[in-house]
Design an enzyme around this catalytic site. Structure first.
Site, mmCIF file in Angstrom:
data_model
loop_
_atom_site.group_PDB
_atom_site.id
_atom_site.type_symbol
_atom_site.label_atom_id
_atom_site.label_comp_id
_atom_site.label_asym_id
_atom_site.label_seq_id
_atom_site.Cartn_x
_atom_site.Cartn_y
_atom_site.Cartn_z
ATOM 1 N N ASP A 199 0.692 -1.185 -0.056
ATOM 2 C CA ASP A 199 -0.066 -0.175 0.039
ATOM 3 C C ASP A 199 0.906 1.400 -0.045
ATOM 4 O O ASP A 199 2.118 1.316 0.083
ATOM 5 C CB ASP A 199 -0.733 0.124 1.155
ATOM 6 N N HIS A 239 -7.137 -4.970 10.173
ATOM 7 C CA HIS A 239 -7.065 -4.759 8.910
ATOM 8 C C HIS A 239 -5.443 -5.354 8.478
ATOM 9 O O HIS A 239 -4.708 -5.265 9.244
ATOM 10 C CB HIS A 239 -7.433 -3.104 8.456
ATOM 11 N N GLU A 290 -9.822 -2.201 5.418
ATOM 12 C CA GLU A 290 -10.547 -1.975 6.604
ATOM 13 C C GLU A 290 -11.721 -2.902 6.930
ATOM 14 O O GLU A 290 -12.446 -3.263 5.831
ATOM 15 C CB GLU A 290 -10.677 -0.665 6.661
ATOM 16 N N ASN A 296 -7.803 -2.774 14.470
ATOM 17 C CA ASN A 296 -9.011 -3.444 14.059
ATOM 18 C C ASN A 296 -9.092 -4.638 13.206
ATOM 19 O O ASN A 296 -10.115 -4.907 12.588
ATOM 20 C CB ASN A 296 -9.968 -2.157 13.312
#
EC number: 3.5.99.6
Length: 241
Positions: free
Chosen positions: A67, A137, A142, A135
């Site tokens: 990313d 990811h 996400e 979380n």
């Protein structure tokens, strides 16, 4: 799933770097999926150390990063292009033409996503390195009702931006979006190496690897991968003891 819990981070770094080194010995032209953030730094340090000592060469290897932030200049200290150059690429012999990172400053981000996917179609990743977000990811995929399969632009969750704010002067300067490799592309790798460190990740890594498979925790999809290697430090792995 092969799960390993290490007493020290140095032990973890050596084991993870050893996986890459072994792959290179078997296949010098290996393809690696690489990650950024604090998690892989010790692994990259170890690989750079071994390269300097003549123990490993990346001269024929290829890399694809997961990313990149949208809108950060390439020279920005927190761009992933600069991160990779400083933490790994400038310290090993991988040719520049073999290194690939999504361009978060492309004139058309949609076209950049298509370009990156088309480029990766010519390769199969031998080892995909992943960290894990608080979380759940992976990459910047996400939690959501559904997940995108290919490279795409994602709006970063507030908790993700807050977690990354420690790298920036303020939360306001953390980008709000990123280009990320999709879940299907990640899952195509022959081997996935998930590395998780720290007590603050203990609950989410336990949930990801033992809880229900759900897009509310993208890393839970790794449970179905046929060759998943998990390396945890003792704090992140405390719930598996």
């Amino acid at each position: 799933m092969n799960l390993h819990i290490f007493r020290t981070n140095d032990d973890l770094n050596e084991a993870a770097a050893g996986l890459f080194a072994s792959q290179l010995r078997v296949k010098p032209a290996s393809v690696f999926g690489l990650a950024t953030g604090s998690t892989p730094i010790g692994i990259y340090d170890k690989l750079a150390e071994w390269h300097s000592a003549g123990r490993v060469s990346f001269a024929r290897a290829y890399s694809f990063n997961l990313d990149e932030y949208v809108g950060l200049p390439h020279h920005h200290p927190e761009s992933y292009l600069r991160f990779m150059e400083e933490k790994l690429f400038s310290r090993i012999d991988m040719p520049e033409s073999h290194r690939h990172i999504p361009d978060g400053n492309a004139e058309s981000l949609d076209e950049e996503c298509r370009r990156y996917d088309e480029l990766m179609e010519d390769y199969q990743t031998d080892i995909q390195l992943l960290g894990l977000g608080h979380n759940g990811h992976i990459g910047f995929n996400e939690p959501d009702k559904s997940l995108r399969s290919g490279t795409h632009v994602v709006e970063l969750k507030e908790d993700t931006r807050r977690a990354n704010a420690r790298f920036f002067p303020s939360l306001e300067e953390v980008p709000t979006s990123a280009v990320t490799m999709g879940i299907a592309t990640i899952m195509k790798a022959k081997t996935i190496l998930l590395v998780v460190r720290g007590a603050d990740k203990a609950e989410i890594v336990h949930r990801a690897l033992t809880g229900p498979i759900t897009t509310d925790c993208p890393a839970s999809l790794l449970q179905v991968h046929p060759s998943l290697v998990v390396m945890l430090d003792s704090e992140a792995g405390r719930l598996f003891a």
